[in-house]
Design a protein around this motif. Structure first.
Motif, PDB file in Angstrom:
ATOM      1  N   ARG A 121       0.821  -1.211   0.000  1.00  0.00           N
ATOM      2  CA  ARG A 121       0.000   0.000   0.000  1.00  0.00           C
ATOM      3  C   ARG A 121       0.858   1.265   0.000  1.00  0.00           C
ATOM      4  O   ARG A 121       0.509   2.257  -0.635  1.00  0.00           O
ATOM      5  N   GLU A 122       1.986   1.232   0.690  1.00  0.00           N
ATOM      6  CA  GLU A 122       2.873   2.398   0.671  1.00  0.00           C
ATOM      7  C   GLU A 122       3.544   2.560  -0.691  1.00  0.00           C
ATOM      8  O   GLU A 122       3.562   3.656  -1.266  1.00  0.00           O
ATOM      9  N   LEU A 123       4.102   1.460  -1.217  1.00  0.00           N
ATOM     10  CA  LEU A 123       4.899   1.558  -2.434  1.00  0.00           C
ATOM     11  C   LEU A 123       4.064   1.801  -3.685  1.00  0.00           C
ATOM     12  O   LEU A 123       4.484   2.528  -4.590  1.00  0.00           O
ATOM     13  N   TYR A 124       2.879   1.205  -3.758  1.00  0.00           N
ATOM     14  CA  TYR A 124       2.119   1.244  -5.005  1.00  0.00           C
ATOM     15  C   TYR A 124       0.854   2.106  -4.937  1.00  0.00           C
ATOM     16  O   TYR A 124       0.369   2.545  -5.979  1.00  0.00           O
ATOM     17  N   LEU A 125       0.328   2.345  -3.728  1.00  0.00           N
ATOM     18  CA  LEU A 125      -0.927   3.086  -3.612  1.00  0.00           C
ATOM     19  C   LEU A 125      -0.779   4.394  -2.837  1.00  0.00           C
ATOM     20  O   LEU A 125      -1.759   5.127  -2.660  1.00  0.00           O
ATOM     21  N   CYS A 126       0.428   4.695  -2.358  1.00  0.00           N
ATOM     22  CA  CYS A 126       0.680   5.927  -1.581  1.00  0.00           C
ATOM     23  C   CYS A 126      -0.196   6.014  -0.340  1.00  0.00           C
ATOM     24  O   CYS A 126      -0.696   7.083   0.019  1.00  0.00           O
ATOM     25  N   GLU A 127      -0.403   4.872   0.321  1.00  0.00           N
ATOM     26  CA  GLU A 127      -1.180   4.852   1.558  1.00  0.00           C
ATOM     27  C   GLU A 127      -0.224   4.563   2.706  1.00  0.00           C
ATOM     28  O   GLU A 127       0.290   3.457   2.817  1.00  0.00           O
ATOM     29  N   PRO A 128       0.026   5.534   3.579  1.00  0.00           N
ATOM     30  CA  PRO A 128       1.026   5.349   4.629  1.00  0.00           C
ATOM     31  C   PRO A 128       0.590   4.337   5.665  1.00  0.00           C
ATOM     32  O   PRO A 128      -0.597   4.215   5.985  1.00  0.00           O
ATOM     33  N   SER A 129       1.555   3.624   6.189  1.00  0.00           N
ATOM     34  CA  SER A 129       1.260   2.719   7.294  1.00  0.00           C
ATOM     35  C   SER A 129       1.056   3.534   8.555  1.00  0.00           C
ATOM     36  O   SER A 129       1.502   4.678   8.661  1.00  0.00           O
ATOM     37  N   ASP A 130       0.366   2.952   9.514  1.00  0.00           N
ATOM     38  CA  ASP A 130       0.089   3.633  10.768  1.00  0.00           C
ATOM     39  C   ASP A 130       1.312   3.546  11.661  1.00  0.00           C
ATOM     40  O   ASP A 130       1.704   2.467  12.097  1.00  0.00           O
ATOM     41  N   ASP A 131       1.936   4.700  11.932  1.00  0.00           N
ATOM     42  CA  ASP A 131       3.131   4.720  12.764  1.00  0.00           C
ATOM     43  C   ASP A 131       2.817   4.607  14.253  1.00  0.00           C
ATOM     44  O   ASP A 131       3.715   4.611  15.078  1.00  0.00           O
ATOM     45  N   GLY A 132       1.551   4.518  14.617  1.00  0.00           N
ATOM     46  CA  GLY A 132       1.195   4.528  16.031  1.00  0.00           C
ATOM     47  C   GLY A 132       1.136   5.952  16.542  1.00  0.00           C
ATOM     48  O   GLY A 132       1.509   6.904  15.875  1.00  0.00           O
ATOM     49  N   GLY A 133       0.663   6.115  17.764  1.00  0.00           N
ATOM     50  CA  GLY A 133       0.591   7.445  18.349  1.00  0.00           C
ATOM     51  C   GLY A 133      -0.598   8.246  17.889  1.00  0.00           C
ATOM     52  O   GLY A 133      -0.709   9.427  18.226  1.00  0.00           O
ATOM     53  N   ASN A 134      -1.503   7.647  17.121  1.00  0.00           N
ATOM     54  CA  ASN A 134      -2.707   8.360  16.695  1.00  0.00           C
ATOM     55  C   ASN A 134      -3.864   7.932  17.589  1.00  0.00           C
ATOM     56  O   ASN A 134      -4.169   6.735  17.681  1.00  0.00           O
ATOM     57  N   PRO A 135      -4.556   8.882  18.237  1.00  0.00           N
ATOM     58  CA  PRO A 135      -5.581   8.495  19.210  1.00  0.00           C
ATOM     59  C   PRO A 135      -6.872   7.986  18.597  1.00  0.00           C
ATOM     60  O   PRO A 135      -7.687   7.371  19.289  1.00  0.00           O
ATOM     61  N   PHE A 136      -7.078   8.235  17.309  1.00  0.00           N
ATOM     62  CA  PHE A 136      -8.352   7.895  16.689  1.00  0.00           C
ATOM     63  C   PHE A 136      -8.314   6.564  15.948  1.00  0.00           C
ATOM     64  O   PHE A 136      -9.356   5.906  15.799  1.00  0.00           O
ATOM     65  N   GLY A 137      -7.128   6.159  15.491  1.00  0.00           N
ATOM     66  CA  GLY A 137      -6.999   4.939  14.693  1.00  0.00           C
ATOM     67  C   GLY A 137      -7.173   5.251  13.228  1.00  0.00           C
ATOM     68  O   GLY A 137      -8.232   5.729  12.800  1.00  0.00           O
ATOM     69  N   ILE A 138      -6.132   5.013  12.445  1.00  0.00           N
ATOM     70  CA  ILE A 138      -6.145   5.380  11.034  1.00  0.00           C
ATOM     71  C   ILE A 138      -7.290   4.695  10.293  1.00  0.00           C
ATOM     72  O   ILE A 138      -7.989   5.314   9.483  1.00  0.00           O
ATOM     73  N   ARG A 139      -7.508   3.424  10.567  1.00  0.00           N
ATOM     74  CA  ARG A 139      -8.593   2.711   9.876  1.00  0.00           C
ATOM     75  C   ARG A 139      -9.949   3.301  10.243  1.00  0.00           C
ATOM     76  O   ARG A 139     -10.812   3.477   9.381  1.00  0.00           O
ATOM     77  N   HIS A 140     -10.135   3.625  11.502  1.00  0.00           N
ATOM     78  CA  HIS A 140     -11.411   4.202  11.932  1.00  0.00           C
ATOM     79  C   HIS A 140     -11.646   5.566  11.291  1.00  0.00           C
ATOM     80  O   HIS A 140     -12.776   5.897  10.914  1.00  0.00           O
ATOM     81  N   ILE A 141     -10.581   6.359  11.176  1.00  0.00           N
ATOM     82  CA  ILE A 141     -10.717   7.676  10.546  1.00  0.00           C
ATOM     83  C   ILE A 141     -11.255   7.526   9.128  1.00  0.00           C
ATOM     84  O   ILE A 141     -12.192   8.221   8.717  1.00  0.00           O
ATOM     85  N   GLY A 142     -10.678   6.594   8.366  1.00  0.00           N
ATOM     86  CA  GLY A 142     -11.119   6.386   6.988  1.00  0.00           C
ATOM     87  C   GLY A 142     -12.534   5.864   6.880  1.00  0.00           C
ATOM     88  O   GLY A 142     -13.261   6.197   5.930  1.00  0.00           O
ATOM     89  N   ASN A 143     -12.944   5.081   7.851  1.00  0.00           N
ATOM     90  CA  ASN A 143     -14.289   4.502   7.807  1.00  0.00           C
ATOM     91  C   ASN A 143     -15.396   5.534   7.952  1.00  0.00           C
ATOM     92  O   ASN A 143     -16.538   5.288   7.546  1.00  0.00           O
ATOM     93  N   GLN A 144     -15.087   6.690   8.547  1.00  0.00           N
ATOM     94  CA  GLN A 144     -16.132   7.665   8.854  1.00  0.00           C
ATOM     95  C   GLN A 144     -16.206   8.811   7.851  1.00  0.00           C
ATOM     96  O   GLN A 144     -16.900   9.803   8.083  1.00  0.00           O
ATOM     97  N   VAL A 145     -15.528   8.682   6.739  1.00  0.00           N
ATOM     98  CA  VAL A 145     -15.579   9.718   5.698  1.00  0.00           C
ATOM     99  C   VAL A 145     -16.899   9.615   4.941  1.00  0.00           C
ATOM    100  O   VAL A 145     -17.291   8.540   4.497  1.00  0.00           O
TER     101      VAL A 145
END
Length: 404
Positions: free
Chosen positions: A209-233
């Motif tokens: 996902r990083e190399l081919y789709l430009c989707e960064p991996s979750d480095d941690g330290g995010n209080p909301f959760g990267i996957r959850h953030i995307g789900n609520q768009v």
């Protein structure tokens, strides 16, 4: 004098838009095999043709010498015979028509980049270059006010290139943001679908996902959760607001107004910079009699008081203040995190999502500290959190007393 005819390489639309634009700074998150390198080669070569004069410098800076020499060799081989005079020792290509010099350098030792006046520059593989190299390269463009193209793969969320791309995406003056993925290259017919499918099967998901789709991996330290953030768009709601959240600012940061409907869907999102008097009028006009929670920290306190003045008594006003302290901010952010993770709130794609994804927390001696990374904005996150608080609570906000 010998004449040459130059024809720009055939680029698909996203390539042209990302590189050949009027922005001084163009930040391009590009996946592997998306065609970002050939686009930058064409751009720098054209800059040297258009702005070139004897001795003027045009730089390509990469993380390592070997990476810089890849671009050097490709331009050298692709140019018409006799147009460019090459020096393999210095990795320079000098235009025989106007004397412009394209120089291919490494950012391994940023101190060695200072001193020259550069008329246009490329920072290649920017997510793998030290930030100090960008500072040094930027200094070389000061006298000429030259443009720069920053290109690179996505590599997590903690590096300066990712954060700079988010600022550009949010509308930083003079900066533009672009993303080019392998899917774009497949759609344009310059990269085979079968190869993309093979990479998807072979590589770990986060690497693919990083190399081919430009989707960064979750480095941690995010209080909301990267996957959850995307789900609520979700698109802006057309239903009326039941609550507003307002984060105040005047010049450096942004004033943001966020409105939520009864289902927790964002139905209004405004982001602006105005003098305080105009801000007060605009907040009053937008929010009307709807319950509104406003950042009343510091300069926000008199603004809330003025908004409340129309009702005569502050406790009867729909405008209520929320003072930020470490404890009250933690309460606010944890409420927003729960709302996001339990699908109780929705917001549109864009700057809100960018700020949510960059937001960080860390454990300290006195509790949990929530903030945007240094140099980044969190106005949209604060406004959304205030709106969520206003939607889920009734009456004036209770005071939080912190004993130091």
């Amino acid at each position: 004098m010998k004449e040459y005819t130059y024809q720009r390489p055939k680029l698909y639309a996203k390539q042209s838009q990302a590189f050949f634009n009027d922005s001084r700074y163009s930040w391009i998150e590009g996946s592997t095999k998306s065609g970002k390198t050939v686009s930058c080669m064409a751009w720098l070569f054209e800059q040297s043709l258009i702005k070139g004069k004897h001795g003027r410098e045009f730089w390509w800076v990469a993380p390592a010498t070997g990476t810089a020499k890849i671009a050097y060799g490709r331009i050298k081989r692709g140019a018409p015979a006799g147009l460019l005079r090459s020096n393999d020792t210095d990795s320079t290509l000098t235009n025989t028509l106007n004397g412009a010099v394209m120089r291919f350098k490494t950012g391994e030792k940023p101190d060695l980049l200072y001193g020259e006046d550069v008329w246009a520059a490329v920072l290649d593989e920017a997510s793998r270059v030290r930030q100090e190299a960008f500072y040094a390269l930027r200094s070389t463009l000061t006298a000429t006010q030259g443009p720069i193209r920053l290109i690179g793969n996505v590599k997590g969320r903690g590096n300066w290139f990712y954060k700079g791309s988010r600022k550009a995406e949010a509308g930083e003056p003079g900066h533009s943001y672009h993303k080019i993925t392998a899917l774009d290259a497949v759609a344009a017919g310059v990269f085979p679908q079968a190869e993309l499918d093979d990479a998807r099967r072979t590589l770990p998901e986060n690497v693919f996902r990083e190399l081919y789709l430009c989707e960064p991996s979750d480095d941690g330290g995010n209080p909301f959760g990267i996957r959850h953030i995307g789900n609520q768009v979700a698109p802006l709601s057309t239903m009326p607001p039941v609550a507003y959240g307002v984060d105040l600012a005047k010049s450096v940061d942004w004033t943001v107004i966020t409105g939520l409907d009864a289902a927790g869907r964002t139905c209004l999102h405004e982001r602006f910079q105005k003098p305080w008097r105009d801000t007060i009028r605009h907040v009053r006009l937008i929010c009307g009699n709807v319950p509104t929670l406003i950042d009343s920290t510091g300069v926000g306190d008199p603004i809330v008081e003025e908004l409340q003045a129309d009702t005569g008594r502050a406790e009867f006003s729909n405008f209520q203040g929320y003072k930020f302290s470490s404890a009250s901010k933690q309460m606010l952010m944890e409420g927003l995190a729960v709302a996001i993770q339990q699908s109780e709130i929705y917001y549109p794609a864009g700057v809100i999502v960018s700020e949510l994804e960059c937001f960080e927390y860390e454990y300290t001696r006195t509790g949990v500290r929530y903030s945007a990374p240094e140099g980044m904005h969190d106005d949209c996150v604060m406004s959304l959190a205030l709106a969520n608080r206003a939607r889920t609570t009734r009456g004036p906000e209770p005071q939080v007393i912190v004993l130091e």
